[in-house]
Design an enzyme around this catalytic site. Sequence first.
Site, short mmCIF file in Angstrom:
data_model
loop_
_atom_site.label_atom_id
_atom_site.label_comp_id
_atom_site.label_asym_id
_atom_site.label_seq_id
_atom_site.Cartn_x
_atom_site.Cartn_y
_atom_site.Cartn_z
N VAL A 164 0.83 -1.22 0.00
CA VAL A 164 0.00 0.00 0.00
C VAL A 164 0.86 1.26 0.00
O VAL A 164 0.38 2.34 -0.33
CB VAL A 164 -0.94 0.01 1.22
CG1 VAL A 164 -1.95 -1.11 1.12
CG2 VAL A 164 -0.16 -0.08 2.52
N ALA A 165 2.12 1.12 0.38
CA ALA A 165 3.04 2.25 0.39
C ALA A 165 4.45 1.72 0.21
O ALA A 165 4.80 0.65 0.72
CB ALA A 165 2.93 3.05 1.70
N SER A 166 5.24 2.48 -0.54
CA SER A 166 6.62 2.06 -0.78
C SER A 166 7.51 3.30 -0.62
O SER A 166 7.35 4.28 -1.36
CB SER A 166 6.76 1.47 -2.18
OG SER A 166 8.09 1.08 -2.44
N ALA A 167 8.39 3.25 0.36
CA ALA A 167 9.26 4.39 0.64
C ALA A 167 10.71 4.02 0.37
O ALA A 167 11.01 2.95 -0.17
CB ALA A 167 9.06 4.84 2.09
N SER A 168 11.60 4.89 0.77
CA SER A 168 13.01 4.72 0.41
C SER A 168 13.67 3.58 1.16
O SER A 168 14.60 2.95 0.65
CB SER A 168 13.76 6.02 0.70
OG SER A 168 13.59 6.40 2.06
N VAL A 178 5.20 -1.25 2.80
CA VAL A 178 4.18 -1.67 3.77
C VAL A 178 3.08 -2.45 3.08
O VAL A 178 2.59 -2.06 2.00
CB VAL A 178 3.59 -0.44 4.49
CG1 VAL A 178 2.50 -0.87 5.48
CG2 VAL A 178 4.69 0.33 5.22
N LYS A 189 5.57 -3.99 7.81
CA LYS A 189 6.64 -3.19 7.19
C LYS A 189 7.83 -4.08 6.93
O LYS A 189 8.34 -4.75 7.83
CB LYS A 189 7.03 -2.04 8.12
CG LYS A 189 8.01 -1.06 7.48
CD LYS A 189 8.15 0.20 8.31
CE LYS A 189 9.02 1.23 7.61
NZ LYS A 189 9.11 2.49 8.37
N ASP A 225 10.89 12.86 11.20
CA ASP A 225 10.68 12.63 9.77
C ASP A 225 9.24 12.99 9.43
O ASP A 225 8.49 12.20 8.85
CB ASP A 225 10.98 11.16 9.42
CG ASP A 225 11.24 10.96 7.94
OD1 ASP A 225 11.45 11.95 7.23
OD2 ASP A 225 11.24 9.80 7.48
#
Length: 515
Positions: free
Chosen positions: A125-129, A133, A147, A282
Amino acid sequence: MRYFSRLLVILWTVYRYGLDDLALSTLKRRRFRFLRSLITLGRAWEQPRGVRMRLALERLGPIFVKFGQLLSTRRDLVPPDMIEELSKLQDAVPPFPAAQSRALIEQAFGRRIEEVFEQFDAEPVASASIAQVHFGRLHDGREVAVKVLRPGMLDIIEDDLALLRTLAGWVERFSADGRRLKPREVVAEFNTYLHDELDLVREAANAAQLRRNMDGLDLVLVPEMVWDLCTSQVIVMQRMRGVPISQVQRLREAGVDIKKLARDGVTIFFTQVFRDGFFHADMHPGNIQVSLHPATFGRYIALDFGIIGTLTEVDKDYLAQNFIAFFRRDYKRVAELHIESGWVPPQTRVDELEGAVRTVCEPHFDRPLKDISLGQVLMRLFQISRRFNVEIQPQLVLLQKTLLNVEGLGRQLDPELDLWATAKPFLERWMDEQVGWRALARQVRDEAPRYAKLLPELPRLLHDALRQRAGGDAERTMRALLQEQRRTNALLQGLIWGVLGFTLGLLAAQFWNWH
């Protein structure tokens, strides 16, 4: 050679996406215009500059993505077309394959994913650096967020940090201003925070601490960790439902008081910094949502706790006094605090530093947040710091970054928000609690268990101390008597040997006369 190859990759990426052209376009001197024309000769780009910037940062990796996340909050410094693209870095970094994510989860837990979750969404559902997740549901019915750390992150970060260390060394070697900014110490701090972010158990512990700290404030929600399912590469936490704070229009249509939301954000920030000395560092919009659930309507939802800042009591006291002095326009006190803390040389004249600070800050008071650019203030303060040889404190780098995030968030929510007026009463109340009668009462209360243990022992401790003192006096007296006795014995021995020698001399003379 590995670091050299990484440098070549960075230079090639800059050239490929035309970031050199973007940098040179901001320089207006004739020789720079000629250099730009020479470098861009025969080069053309189909994509807009904002897209090129985003793609370049994504290709360069997590450190550069985080830099782009910071830029995405600065609408006063970055053009709107680039802001729109950089905002996609908040939670839309390209994900790694679902099969790889599944394999990492099963490896971390040592069992098949169906044994852990009743339901697991393969697509993130979310992809960060640093991680991505997935949503899921445990066998006991709890809805959770999973995560998963990106594979191979450690090697990438080590290479980039090695280059940053080398660059920092060059800056300190060839630039006096660079030495004053302590770039190697700043890189060391960045190194610590990035490695902390790679340990997801540490992130889970940060979330648990922040959840305890914020309990009772009724302004922010922090997910609860499922500790049985937390490892260094995978953590499982309570699923939070909310609207991203960047979707202001959707929040307004849902009935959220946007002005109150902006004020609450300031209160949360100052509470974490000055009450707890433990703050979410952050706070870009991708990590903040707003709850629309009736029981928690309008509250912030904090996500991603990989980067947490901490302050000592000395740091908090120093910062609070500076803030209050700024709010009261007591620029002389600001100058005195800089000298007392050792940030500037002790021979600095207070009146000169006071006048310089007044020149920077006075034009920005009594104005709404939309008319205040913290970026411009920092630029002017940098010029002053150069003139007065101010030493930048590396331990406050995260706080400075978070301040920039808070300003960007406040400008997005309520451009009319007066940040200074909102924060001043809070800081004054905090200082009163730290140095007033309430602070004394709290310290007595906190120390009461120790006092209760020590008071019954006080007579015995006093007696022992006096006896040791008396014993020490007696020992010193005995040493003095022995020393005096040794001197007396030496004198008597000298007299005896003298008389004996004189007598022998007389006898020898008499014997000589007889003969």
